[in-house]
Design a protein around this motif. Sequence first.
Motif, PDB file in Angstrom:
ATOM      1  N   ILE A  47      47.102  45.979  39.266  1.00  0.00           N
ATOM      2  CA  ILE A  47      46.530  46.104  37.918  1.00  0.00           C
ATOM      3  C   ILE A  47      47.147  45.126  36.916  1.00  0.00           C
ATOM      4  O   ILE A  47      46.819  45.179  35.731  1.00  0.00           O
ATOM      5  CB  ILE A  47      46.660  47.546  37.382  1.00  0.00           C
ATOM      6  CG1 ILE A  47      48.119  47.976  37.258  1.00  0.00           C
ATOM      7  CG2 ILE A  47      45.880  48.508  38.249  1.00  0.00           C
ATOM      8  CD1 ILE A  47      48.301  49.330  36.567  1.00  0.00           C
ATOM      9  N   HIS A  48      48.014  44.235  37.399  1.00  0.00           N
ATOM     10  CA  HIS A  48      48.615  43.260  36.485  1.00  0.00           C
ATOM     11  C   HIS A  48      47.991  41.880  36.658  1.00  0.00           C
ATOM     12  O   HIS A  48      48.670  40.873  36.840  1.00  0.00           O
ATOM     13  CB  HIS A  48      50.133  43.224  36.656  1.00  0.00           C
ATOM     14  CG  HIS A  48      50.819  44.347  35.954  1.00  0.00           C
ATOM     15  ND1 HIS A  48      50.741  45.646  36.411  1.00  0.00           N
ATOM     16  CD2 HIS A  48      51.545  44.389  34.813  1.00  0.00           C
ATOM     17  CE1 HIS A  48      51.419  46.431  35.585  1.00  0.00           C
ATOM     18  NE2 HIS A  48      51.898  45.701  34.599  1.00  0.00           N
ATOM     19  N   THR A  49      46.694  41.865  36.624  1.00  0.00           N
ATOM     20  CA  THR A  49      45.922  40.624  36.634  1.00  0.00           C
ATOM     21  C   THR A  49      44.564  40.905  36.021  1.00  0.00           C
ATOM     22  O   THR A  49      44.037  42.021  36.139  1.00  0.00           O
ATOM     23  CB  THR A  49      45.752  40.077  38.068  1.00  0.00           C
ATOM     24  OG1 THR A  49      44.889  38.918  38.030  1.00  0.00           O
ATOM     25  CG2 THR A  49      45.102  41.116  38.978  1.00  0.00           C
ATOM     26  N   ASP A  50      44.007  39.908  35.359  1.00  0.00           N
ATOM     27  CA  ASP A  50      42.662  40.080  34.789  1.00  0.00           C
ATOM     28  C   ASP A  50      41.588  39.948  35.857  1.00  0.00           C
ATOM     29  O   ASP A  50      40.470  40.417  35.680  1.00  0.00           O
ATOM     30  CB  ASP A  50      42.416  39.020  33.700  1.00  0.00           C
ATOM     31  CG  ASP A  50      43.191  39.318  32.424  1.00  0.00           C
ATOM     32  OD1 ASP A  50      43.302  40.514  32.074  1.00  0.00           O
ATOM     33  OD2 ASP A  50      43.693  38.371  31.801  1.00  0.00           O
ATOM     34  N   ASN A  51      41.933  39.291  36.963  1.00  0.00           N
ATOM     35  CA  ASN A  51      40.931  38.997  37.982  1.00  0.00           C
ATOM     36  C   ASN A  51      41.427  39.368  39.372  1.00  0.00           C
ATOM     37  O   ASN A  51      41.990  38.528  40.091  1.00  0.00           O
ATOM     38  CB  ASN A  51      40.559  37.508  37.932  1.00  0.00           C
ATOM     39  CG  ASN A  51      39.400  37.186  38.854  1.00  0.00           C
ATOM     40  OD1 ASN A  51      38.795  38.080  39.450  1.00  0.00           O
ATOM     41  ND2 ASN A  51      39.087  35.911  38.996  1.00  0.00           N
ATOM     42  N   PRO A  52      41.240  40.616  39.798  1.00  0.00           N
ATOM     43  CA  PRO A  52      41.716  41.016  41.124  1.00  0.00           C
ATOM     44  C   PRO A  52      40.997  40.330  42.267  1.00  0.00           C
ATOM     45  O   PRO A  52      41.464  40.355  43.406  1.00  0.00           O
ATOM     46  CB  PRO A  52      41.462  42.526  41.141  1.00  0.00           C
ATOM     47  CG  PRO A  52      40.307  42.724  40.205  1.00  0.00           C
ATOM     48  CD  PRO A  52      40.532  41.711  39.111  1.00  0.00           C
ATOM     49  N   LEU A  53      39.848  39.699  41.989  1.00  0.00           N
ATOM     50  CA  LEU A  53      39.121  38.991  43.036  1.00  0.00           C
ATOM     51  C   LEU A  53      39.960  37.877  43.645  1.00  0.00           C
ATOM     52  O   LEU A  53      39.756  37.487  44.796  1.00  0.00           O
ATOM     53  CB  LEU A  53      37.823  38.406  42.474  1.00  0.00           C
ATOM     54  CG  LEU A  53      36.719  39.406  42.131  1.00  0.00           C
ATOM     55  CD1 LEU A  53      35.618  38.708  41.333  1.00  0.00           C
ATOM     56  CD2 LEU A  53      36.143  40.017  43.392  1.00  0.00           C
ATOM     57  N   CYS A  54      40.913  37.358  42.886  1.00  0.00           N
ATOM     58  CA  CYS A  54      41.721  36.245  43.372  1.00  0.00           C
ATOM     59  C   CYS A  54      43.023  36.684  44.022  1.00  0.00           C
ATOM     60  O   CYS A  54      43.834  35.852  44.407  1.00  0.00           O
ATOM     61  CB  CYS A  54      42.041  35.303  42.201  1.00  0.00           C
ATOM     62  SG  CYS A  54      40.586  34.445  41.573  1.00  0.00           S
ATOM     63  N   LEU A  55      43.235  37.979  44.147  1.00  0.00           N
ATOM     64  CA  LEU A  55      44.482  38.450  44.754  1.00  0.00           C
ATOM     65  C   LEU A  55      44.540  38.154  46.249  1.00  0.00           C
ATOM     66  O   LEU A  55      45.607  37.977  46.813  1.00  0.00           O
ATOM     67  CB  LEU A  55      44.648  39.960  44.545  1.00  0.00           C
ATOM     68  CG  LEU A  55      45.052  40.424  43.142  1.00  0.00           C
ATOM     69  CD1 LEU A  55      45.104  41.934  43.094  1.00  0.00           C
ATOM     70  CD2 LEU A  55      46.393  39.834  42.746  1.00  0.00           C
ATOM     71  N   PHE A  56      43.391  38.135  46.904  1.00  0.00           N
ATOM     72  CA  PHE A  56      43.366  38.000  48.358  1.00  0.00           C
ATOM     73  C   PHE A  56      42.703  36.690  48.743  1.00  0.00           C
ATOM     74  O   PHE A  56      41.587  36.398  48.326  1.00  0.00           O
ATOM     75  CB  PHE A  56      42.605  39.168  48.979  1.00  0.00           C
ATOM     76  CG  PHE A  56      43.181  40.495  48.588  1.00  0.00           C
ATOM     77  CD1 PHE A  56      44.232  41.033  49.299  1.00  0.00           C
ATOM     78  CD2 PHE A  56      42.682  41.186  47.498  1.00  0.00           C
ATOM     79  CE1 PHE A  56      44.775  42.242  48.923  1.00  0.00           C
ATOM     80  CE2 PHE A  56      43.220  42.397  47.121  1.00  0.00           C
ATOM     81  CZ  PHE A  56      44.272  42.931  47.834  1.00  0.00           C
ATOM     82  N   ASP A  57      43.391  35.931  49.574  1.00  0.00           N
ATOM     83  CA  ASP A  57      42.893  34.627  49.997  1.00  0.00           C
ATOM     84  C   ASP A  57      42.638  34.661  51.494  1.00  0.00           C
ATOM     85  O   ASP A  57      43.538  34.896  52.293  1.00  0.00           O
ATOM     86  CB  ASP A  57      43.931  33.558  49.645  1.00  0.00           C
ATOM     87  CG  ASP A  57      43.473  32.163  50.017  1.00  0.00           C
ATOM     88  OD1 ASP A  57      42.296  32.027  50.378  1.00  0.00           O
ATOM     89  OD2 ASP A  57      44.276  31.233  49.922  1.00  0.00           O
ATOM     90  N   GLU A  58      41.379  34.429  51.882  1.00  0.00           N
ATOM     91  CA  GLU A  58      40.994  34.502  53.292  1.00  0.00           C
ATOM     92  C   GLU A  58      41.465  33.305  54.105  1.00  0.00           C
ATOM     93  O   GLU A  58      41.392  33.317  55.315  1.00  0.00           O
ATOM     94  CB  GLU A  58      39.466  34.560  53.398  1.00  0.00           C
ATOM     95  CG  GLU A  58      38.917  35.944  53.340  1.00  0.00           C
ATOM     96  CD  GLU A  58      37.510  35.960  53.884  1.00  0.00           C
ATOM     97  OE1 GLU A  58      37.278  36.706  54.831  1.00  0.00           O
ATOM     98  OE2 GLU A  58      36.666  35.226  53.380  1.00  0.00           O
ATOM     99  N   ARG A  59      41.969  32.277  53.465  1.00  0.00           N
ATOM    100  CA  ARG A  59      42.179  31.033  54.200  1.00  0.00           C
ATOM    101  C   ARG A  59      43.413  31.042  55.081  1.00  0.00           C
ATOM    102  O   ARG A  59      43.617  30.143  55.882  1.00  0.00           O
ATOM    103  CB  ARG A  59      42.286  29.874  53.212  1.00  0.00           C
ATOM    104  CG  ARG A  59      40.970  29.599  52.516  1.00  0.00           C
ATOM    105  CD  ARG A  59      41.137  28.628  51.380  1.00  0.00           C
ATOM    106  NE  ARG A  59      41.982  29.174  50.322  1.00  0.00           N
ATOM    107  CZ  ARG A  59      42.302  28.505  49.231  1.00  0.00           C
ATOM    108  NH1 ARG A  59      41.859  27.288  49.052  1.00  0.00           N
ATOM    109  NH2 ARG A  59      43.061  29.061  48.308  1.00  0.00           N
ATOM    110  N   SER A  60      44.248  32.050  54.941  1.00  0.00           N
ATOM    111  CA  SER A  60      45.434  32.090  55.792  1.00  0.00           C
ATOM    112  C   SER A  60      45.723  33.509  56.236  1.00  0.00           C
ATOM    113  O   SER A  60      45.149  34.455  55.723  1.00  0.00           O
ATOM    114  CB  SER A  60      46.638  31.513  55.037  1.00  0.00           C
ATOM    115  OG  SER A  60      46.801  32.173  53.797  1.00  0.00           O
ATOM    116  N   GLU A  61      46.620  33.648  57.178  1.00  0.00           N
ATOM    117  CA  GLU A  61      46.852  34.944  57.813  1.00  0.00           C
ATOM    118  C   GLU A  61      47.398  35.970  56.830  1.00  0.00           C
ATOM    119  O   GLU A  61      48.214  35.694  55.985  1.00  0.00           O
ATOM    120  CB  GLU A  61      47.856  34.759  58.957  1.00  0.00           C
ATOM    121  CG  GLU A  61      48.230  36.055  59.649  1.00  0.00           C
ATOM    122  CD  GLU A  61      49.347  35.844  60.647  1.00  0.00           C
ATOM    123  OE1 GLU A  61      50.429  36.383  60.435  1.00  0.00           O
ATOM    124  OE2 GLU A  61      49.113  35.132  61.635  1.00  0.00           O
ATOM    125  N   GLY A  62      46.922  37.180  56.981  1.00  0.00           N
ATOM    126  CA  GLY A  62      47.535  38.305  56.279  1.00  0.00           C
ATOM    127  C   GLY A  62      47.050  38.487  54.865  1.00  0.00           C
ATOM    128  O   GLY A  62      46.088  37.894  54.407  1.00  0.00           O
TER     129      GLY A  62
END
Length: 518
Positions: A168-183
């Motif tokens: 909850i400490h970000t305006d844009n949670p969509l960018c929390l997860f990056d598919e380009r690398s493991e995990g």
Amino acid sequence: MPTMTNYNPDVLSCLANLSSDEVFTPPQLANQMLDLLPAELWSNPDARFLDPCCKSGVFLREIAKRLDKGLEAKIPDRQARINHIMKNQLFGIAITELTGLMARRSLYCSKTANGKYSVCTAFDNPDGNIRYRRIEHTWKDGRCVFCGANQANYARGAELETHAYEFIHTDNPLCLFDERSEGCHFDERSEEKSMKFDVIIGNPPYQLSDGGFGRSATPIYNKFVQQAKKLNPRYLVMIIPSRWFAGGKGLDSFRAEMLKDDRIRKLVDFEDASEVFPGVDIAGGVCYFLWERDSRGPCEVTNVHKGEKVVSVRRLDEFPTLIRHSQAVAIVRKVLAKKEKSMSEQVSSAKPFGLRTFARPQKEGDILLRWHSGEGPYNRKDVKAGIEMIDKWKVITSKVSYDHAGLPDKNGQRRVFSKIDILPPGTICTETYLIVGVYDNKDNAENMVKYLKTKFVRFLVAQLSFSQDVFKEKFSFVPLLDMNTEWTDEKLYKRYGLTEEEIAFIESKIRPMEATNE
């Protein structure tokens, strides 16, 4: 019959809660919440699940069990199946470093995902897909701009937990997860490549101390729900306090948003939180819900008390607040159908005479001041508000229901008001009390006291009360009647055409109020 030598309890059912605000989820409850989801998810190798507020890791562990069984036909090799599930389907954000270790131990059977004893052999990093990153609050004017934490309480050194939850400490949670690398990696650069989740499920932290008087606290569970919706999952399931039903501190906009959201398809409500969190007292109870992105319509509401369930299907936004009990809806409808004025129009706001709780009697004065422990002299000239009420008869009730009068007892009954009294002319009060009515004569005031003590009135107030606080909005369903009449429950039941079943329901929920001024 099991003996002490062969009894092997689930360790996650034995954890002691850290507090009544951050409670661990029992495995049985986690599975009840998972049962809300469609069964086909457990045989879908592409489905992704996120717990954004991991504590014990129970949700991810129970999901893993279901996927292990459901994917057996599609991925016959057990190790390959486990590796696929752990690496590609299950993700979590721990709320502290300690809970990160616990969650990994629950899911991977090892505190490190790539450890010797981990059930998953596909990770080369110790975190696996359960991340914890220490986050600092972003302060502005003494408050965190994301969660509202009080800087004086939570600006801490590196040796202490910040309680700044990453999700909850970000305006844009969509960018929390990056598919380009493991995990479970976090990346603020690429929204288009952000990971998509089919299911978000969890039990978020409930509140943070806000530095106010006593145990004052600001709710934060609503922020987890709102942030999860931004990720636009197919399904969202969370268990949160039921206090949002009536709004209140920091929750009014959240309540309005939830009531209007017709994607909430199921809501399971527990008036007594100890039914799902044994030994935990959460004022107003708890509820969990199923939100479906691609489905709209009325909500299936299930009320649970002492194991008994009452189920109804209704729109959540029929009233400005969510009426908890389905049996109460018909009663409120009958009362509002009369289109009478509401008592909330005449109940005072806080500080009816402009005096705070800590105001005390003076050495001498020409009027009396009532405070929570007694009364004493006060100077009329020092009163700056409510002057027109000083020389009238005033009916008061405590602003806070002491001794748990506002909360259900072990039988699910409430008294609602802890104290009702009359202030004669020449008497004022601190903000400890609300003024419910002001009258020219004592008879009208006494009739108002009798009206407030009826089960009918207290039942209507209770429909808007999920804590011990009493304020004018709680009287919104109570009709404003002529106090030249001495009202009784029998007269009121007849006036509003209540059935025997409806009367019995009121009687089952409201306990008698003593004849004394309690």
